[in-house]
Motif scaffolding. Structure first.
Motif, PDB file in Angstrom:
ATOM      1  N   VAL A  42       0.861  -1.185   0.000  1.00 33.52           N
ATOM      2  CA  VAL A  42       0.000   0.000   0.000  1.00 33.52           C
ATOM      3  C   VAL A  42       0.896   1.233   0.000  1.00 33.52           C
ATOM      4  N   TYR A  43       0.660   2.119  -0.957  1.00 30.44           N
ATOM      5  CA  TYR A  43       1.407   3.367  -1.037  1.00 30.44           C
ATOM      6  C   TYR A  43       0.461   4.534  -0.805  1.00 30.44           C
ATOM      7  N   GLN A  44       0.868   5.498   0.032  1.00 27.10           N
ATOM      8  CA  GLN A  44       0.058   6.676   0.312  1.00 27.10           C
ATOM      9  C   GLN A  44       0.938   7.910   0.224  1.00 27.10           C
ATOM     10  N   GLY A  45       0.497   8.902  -0.534  1.00 24.49           N
ATOM     11  CA  GLY A  45       1.240  10.138  -0.660  1.00 24.49           C
ATOM     12  C   GLY A  45       0.628  11.035  -1.704  1.00 24.49           C
ATOM     13  N   GLN A  46       0.827  12.361  -1.552  1.00 20.08           N
ATOM     14  CA  GLN A  46       0.325  13.328  -2.514  1.00 20.08           C
ATOM     15  C   GLN A  46      -1.170  13.145  -2.787  1.00 20.08           C
ATOM     16  N   ASN A  47      -1.941  12.990  -1.740  1.00 21.64           N
ATOM     17  CA  ASN A  47      -3.386  12.797  -1.866  1.00 21.64           C
ATOM     18  C   ASN A  47      -3.744  11.599  -2.735  1.00 21.64           C
ATOM     19  N   ARG A  48      -2.902  10.571  -2.682  1.00 20.19           N
ATOM     20  CA  ARG A  48      -3.114   9.384  -3.509  1.00 20.19           C
ATOM     21  C   ARG A  48      -2.910   8.137  -2.672  1.00 20.19           C
ATOM     22  N   GLY A 145      19.298  21.318   6.184  1.00 25.91           N
ATOM     23  CA  GLY A 145      17.948  21.517   5.667  1.00 25.91           C
ATOM     24  C   GLY A 145      17.808  21.308   4.188  1.00 25.91           C
ATOM     25  N   PHE A 146      18.794  20.652   3.545  1.00 29.11           N
ATOM     26  CA  PHE A 146      18.784  20.506   2.102  1.00 29.11           C
ATOM     27  C   PHE A 146      18.159  19.206   1.615  1.00 29.11           C
ATOM     28  N   ARG A 147      17.606  18.378   2.506  1.00 31.49           N
ATOM     29  CA  ARG A 147      17.086  17.074   2.084  1.00 31.49           C
ATOM     30  C   ARG A 147      16.061  16.575   3.098  1.00 31.49           C
ATOM     31  N   TYR A 148      15.277  15.544   2.702  1.00 34.33           N
ATOM     32  CA  TYR A 148      14.308  14.925   3.584  1.00 34.33           C
ATOM     33  C   TYR A 148      14.942  13.763   4.339  1.00 34.33           C
ATOM     34  N   GLY A 149      14.205  13.287   5.346  1.00 36.78           N
ATOM     35  CA  GLY A 149      14.653  12.124   6.098  1.00 36.78           C
ATOM     36  C   GLY A 149      13.764  10.917   5.831  1.00 36.78           C
ATOM     37  N   TYR A 150      14.141   9.766   6.426  1.00 36.34           N
ATOM     38  CA  TYR A 150      13.415   8.526   6.194  1.00 36.34           C
ATOM     39  C   TYR A 150      13.322   7.723   7.488  1.00 36.34           C
ATOM     40  N   GLN A 151      12.209   7.015   7.634  1.00 32.75           N
ATOM     41  CA  GLN A 151      12.044   6.026   8.690  1.00 32.75           C
ATOM     42  C   GLN A 151      11.763   4.695   8.001  1.00 32.75           C
ATOM     43  N   ILE A 152      12.533   3.683   8.335  1.00 27.18           N
ATOM     44  CA  ILE A 152      12.482   2.422   7.605  1.00 27.18           C
ATOM     45  C   ILE A 152      12.407   1.261   8.581  1.00 27.18           C
ATOM     46  N   TRP A 153      11.487   0.325   8.328  1.00 24.59           N
ATOM     47  CA  TRP A 153      11.379  -0.888   9.137  1.00 24.59           C
ATOM     48  C   TRP A 153      11.680  -2.088   8.255  1.00 24.59           C
ATOM     49  N   ALA A 154      12.698  -2.868   8.647  1.00 28.64           N
ATOM     50  CA  ALA A 154      13.157  -3.993   7.835  1.00 28.64           C
ATOM     51  C   ALA A 154      12.829  -5.319   8.500  1.00 28.64           C
ATOM     52  N   ASP A 155      12.493  -6.303   7.670  1.00 30.33           N
ATOM     53  CA  ASP A 155      12.244  -7.650   8.168  1.00 30.33           C
ATOM     54  C   ASP A 155      13.491  -8.170   8.879  1.00 30.33           C
ATOM     55  N   LEU A 166       8.689   8.731   4.224  1.00 21.69           N
ATOM     56  CA  LEU A 166       9.467   9.893   3.821  1.00 21.69           C
ATOM     57  C   LEU A 166       9.084  11.035   4.756  1.00 21.69           C
ATOM     58  N   ILE A 167      10.068  11.635   5.450  1.00 18.48           N
ATOM     59  CA  ILE A 167       9.805  12.555   6.545  1.00 18.48           C
ATOM     60  C   ILE A 167      10.230  13.982   6.187  1.00 18.48           C
ATOM     61  N   ALA A 168       9.314  14.943   6.376  1.00 14.33           N
ATOM     62  CA  ALA A 168       9.626  16.352   6.151  1.00 14.33           C
ATOM     63  C   ALA A 168      10.487  16.880   7.293  1.00 14.33           C
ATOM     64  N   GLY A 171       8.863  16.918  10.662  1.00 14.55           N
ATOM     65  CA  GLY A 171       8.446  15.642  11.223  1.00 14.55           C
ATOM     66  C   GLY A 171       7.228  15.019  10.577  1.00 14.55           C
ATOM     67  N   ARG A 172       6.588  15.707   9.626  1.00 12.08           N
ATOM     68  CA  ARG A 172       5.408  15.155   8.960  1.00 12.08           C
ATOM     69  C   ARG A 172       5.796  14.005   8.044  1.00 12.08           C
ATOM     70  N   VAL A 173       4.889  13.008   7.927  1.00  6.97           N
ATOM     71  CA  VAL A 173       5.084  11.920   6.971  1.00  6.97           C
ATOM     72  C   VAL A 173       4.536  12.373   5.624  1.00  6.97           C
TER      73      VAL A 173
END
Length: 337
Positions: A42-48, A145-155, A166-168, A171-173
């Motif tokens: 499931v992908y969620q982003g940009q009102n999609r 402040g030149f890039r976004y961050g990431y939170q990743i959960w791996a098996d 993808l984190i602003a 702190g917003r997703v």
């Protein structure tokens, strides 16, 4: 699917182990390419919101992937080592000789990870249960402040990422990819890969000859960058014809090793339609347009607006040089990675 899925496949795994970030990310890069898996994403982003069936395999040293949309218009993508074939409704087909969004990341060597460490910080963020499997989390946080961050959960067992955010900067997703079902077969054999890949190989020879001809034209453009945001460098330069067949699109990709930014240039004519000038935003995507005489520059990427703007303002042309055609914002493909 967004470039965030590509980040998932190459950076997420390995967070479960108390080892240094360099070792984790190198091991993640190898595992993400070589592990067989299939499931529902499931992908969620940009009102999609999209649901996708994903099959990923690795055979004879080649990475294969098939992505089928389970919602919206019927469509599929077949990928072979970063080259993709889009299968559209009513058997219409076209090929894209560029990395699919899931595969924008290069193989991560210890040297590449050392470069990432200069602009990102890595840390564990605990465990979670995703798609019925135990996972460990990892945060990739920018040092500026030149890039976004990431939170990743791996098996925990296979090191395949099952959830990526993808984190602003606040702190917003901005975007999220998550498996709801997943399994890891020892072997994936699917003859449907072969039909699409055979068609791709037939077109590749013709495309290579055309690309070489366009490359000779592009060498006359001569545009370059001034000072760039810290860590960013040019990685690829590609060409294609414009939709009307009268010009050539020049596309330059810059990356810091994690974030990818696209830069396009176009020569404007008196009859040209209005073009983007200044800043624009579409979800996590920022764009910046700039007109320099008869030249229009478009910069597009999943990065903070300051980064995209600084890259656009750094473009320089030697006196008397007019670059080849490139698309406006509506024509520009998503970057990334």
């Amino acid at each position: 699917m967004s470039r965030i899925a590509g980040l998932a496949l190459l950076l997420a795994a390995g967070a479960a182990h108390a080892e240094d970030p360099a070792s984790m990310l190198v091991r993640v890069s190898e595992a993400a390419r070589e592990v067989n898996y299939e499931g529902v994403v499931v992908y969620q982003g940009q009102n999609r919101l999209e649901t996708l069936k994903v099959v990923h395999g690795f055979r004879d040293g080649v990475e294969l992937e098939r992505v089928e949309a389970l919602t919206g218009a019927p469509r599929e993508i077949v990928k072979r080592d970063g080259k993709v074939i889009c299968l559209l409704p009513r058997d219409r087909k076209f090929t894209l000789d560029r990395p699919t969004p899931k595969g924008l990341f290069p193989t991560l060597t210890p040297e590449r990870v050392a470069q990432l460490a200069a602009v990102y910080d890595f840390k564990s963020i605990g465990s979670a249960r995703i798609a019925g499997r135990s996972c460990e989390g990892m945060a990739i946080t920018p040092r500026d402040g030149f890039r976004y961050g990431y939170q990743i959960w791996a098996d925990a067992q296979t090191h395949v990422p099952l959830k990526v955010n993808l984190i602003a900067r606040d702190g917003r997703v901005l975007e999220q990819m998550m498996f709801t079902e997943v399994r890891f077969p020892e072997e994936i054999v699917d003859t449907r890969f072969d039909e699409a890949l055979a068609e791709y190989e037939e077109r590749k020879a013709v495309a290579a000859a055309e690309a070489q001809q366009r490359l000779e034209q592009a060498r006359q453009a001569g545009w370059r960058f001034g000072p760039l945001p810290p860590g960013f460098r040019v990685t690829t330069r590609s060409l294609r014809q414009t939709a009307d067949g009268r010009g050539i699109v020049e596309h330059v990709v810059l990356t810091d090793g994690l974030t990818a930014i696209s830069v396009f240039s176009t020569q404007r004519h008196e009859t040209s339609a209005p073009v983007l000038q200044g800043e624009s935003r579409m979800g996590a995507m920022h764009a910046f347009g700039r007109v320099m005489g008869q030249v229009h520059i478009t910069v597009v990427g999943e990065a903070p607006e300051e980064t995209v703007r600084l890259i656009g303002e750094s473009v320089q042309f030697p006196e008397g040089v007019v670059p080849i055609d490139a698309p406006t914002l509506e024509d520009a493909p998503r970057t990334s990675p």
